[in-house]
Scaffold this motif. Structure first.
Motif, PDB file in Angstrom:
ATOM      1  N   SER A   1     -14.784   3.790   7.125  1.00 55.51           N
ATOM      2  CA  SER A   1     -14.748   2.365   6.790  1.00 55.51           C
ATOM      3  C   SER A   1     -15.427   2.064   5.456  1.00 55.51           C
ATOM      4  O   SER A   1     -15.116   1.059   4.808  1.00 55.51           O
ATOM      5  N   MET A   2     -16.316   2.955   5.002  1.00 57.15           N
ATOM      6  CA  MET A   2     -17.022   2.717   3.747  1.00 57.15           C
ATOM      7  C   MET A   2     -16.249   3.241   2.533  1.00 57.15           C
ATOM      8  O   MET A   2     -16.502   2.806   1.420  1.00 57.15           O
TER       9      MET A   2
ATOM     10  N   PRO B   1     -12.998   2.947   1.398  1.00 56.51           N
ATOM     11  CA  PRO B   1     -12.207   2.038   0.555  1.00 56.51           C
ATOM     12  C   PRO B   1     -13.062   1.168  -0.370  1.00 56.51           C
ATOM     13  O   PRO B   1     -12.754   1.036  -1.556  1.00 56.51           O
ATOM     14  N   SER B   2     -14.148   0.613   0.157  1.00 58.95           N
ATOM     15  CA  SER B   2     -14.973  -0.248  -0.689  1.00 58.95           C
ATOM     16  C   SER B   2     -15.694   0.573  -1.755  1.00 58.95           C
ATOM     17  O   SER B   2     -15.843   0.117  -2.896  1.00 58.95           O
ATOM     18  N   PHE B   3     -16.112   1.803  -1.417  1.00 57.76           N
ATOM     19  CA  PHE B   3     -16.757   2.659  -2.401  1.00 57.76           C
ATOM     20  C   PHE B   3     -15.776   3.026  -3.517  1.00 57.76           C
ATOM     21  O   PHE B   3     -16.114   2.938  -4.702  1.00 57.76           O
TER      22      PHE B   3
ATOM     23  N   ARG C   1       0.826  -1.209   0.000  1.00 60.91           N
ATOM     24  CA  ARG C   1       0.000   0.000   0.000  1.00 60.91           C
ATOM     25  C   ARG C   1       0.859   1.258   0.000  1.00 60.91           C
ATOM     26  O   ARG C   1       0.636   2.182  -0.762  1.00 60.91           O
TER      27      ARG C   1
ATOM     28  N   GLU D   1     -13.032   1.433  -4.395  1.00 61.06           N
ATOM     29  CA  GLU D   1     -12.686   0.226  -5.142  1.00 61.06           C
ATOM     30  C   GLU D   1     -13.802  -0.144  -6.115  1.00 61.06           C
ATOM     31  O   GLU D   1     -13.554  -0.458  -7.283  1.00 61.06           O
ATOM     32  N   PHE D   2     -15.050  -0.067  -5.650  1.00 62.91           N
ATOM     33  CA  PHE D   2     -16.203  -0.362  -6.498  1.00 62.91           C
ATOM     34  C   PHE D   2     -16.280   0.626  -7.664  1.00 62.91           C
ATOM     35  O   PHE D   2     -16.479   0.230  -8.811  1.00 62.91           O
ATOM     36  N   SER D   3     -16.105   1.921  -7.379  1.00 58.42           N
ATOM     37  CA  SER D   3     -16.188   2.950  -8.416  1.00 58.42           C
ATOM     38  C   SER D   3     -15.099   2.773  -9.465  1.00 58.42           C
ATOM     39  O   SER D   3     -15.357   2.862 -10.669  1.00 58.42           O
TER      40      SER D   3
END
Length: 195
Positions: free
Chosen positions: A95-96, A98-100, A57, A102-104
């Motif tokens: 916490s939301m 990174p996933s947002f 990272r 990554e998804f985008s």
């Protein structure tokens, strides 16, 4: 269906002297080399050679930092985005993020070819060429109409005076009104010349 078989990750070791060692090719590499590997879709993991910690990272972040600081390079990350990203570090929604992100990015990457094709079709040379050709035709039509109006001022029966014809109508424009007025004036001038 997508290929679910994962290829093994290339292992990069980072030594205390900041050198990066590619274990697959047994060569030292630079951050630029790692950036090229990422752009080519090669997956790698970076370990600290002394501790064995995964530092992938921080190395990827360093690559982004280097890319953003290249002289003359167009920056990819807008300042507003960077500020908002920093704000999220202390936010309850952290916490939301990174996933947002990554998804985008995954959706953007998946649709990238389609977007390129749409942009090329919508804004490519052929689209501009068609628009320019259309504009040239329109301008030439206006120019031709204007020349017809102004050449009508010659003396009746002279070579300069073309035969009077009905104007090419483009409904609801000032140009139509001007054409009509010009034809009326020409007809009056012809009547006066006959007297």
């Amino acid at each position: 269906m997508a290929d679910t078989v994962k290829t093994p990750q290339t292992v990069i070791k980072k030594y205390a002297n900041r050198r990066l060692y590619h274990t697959g090719t047994s060569t030292y590499v630079t951050l630029e080399d790692l950036a090229t590997m990422v752009q080519n879709g090669e997956d790698f993991v970076v370990y600290d050679a002394r501790t064995g910690d995964d530092i992938t990272r921080s190395v990827l972040t360093q690559i982004i930092f280097e890319q953003e600081n290249k002289a003359g390079a167009e920056n990819l990350l807008p300042v507003a985005f960077l500020r908002q990203l920093i704000r999220f570090y202390g936010d309850s929604m952290r916490s939301m993020v990174p996933s947002f992100l990554e998804f985008s990015m995954a959706n953007f990457a998946r649709d990238q070819d389609g977007l390129r094709e749409k942009f090329a079709h919508s804004f490519g040379p052929s689209a501009f060429q068609h628009a320019i050709e259309q504009q040239v035709r329109t301008n030439m039509g206006f120019f031709g109409d204007a020349m017809k109006m102004f050449t009508g001022f010659g003396a009746p029966g002279s070579a300069m005076a073309p035969p009077v014809s009905a104007p090419v109508a483009v409904p609801g424009t000032e140009l139509d009104d001007l054409k009509k007025q010009m034809l009326e004036m020409q007809a009056r001038l012809e009547q006066l010349a006959r007297k």
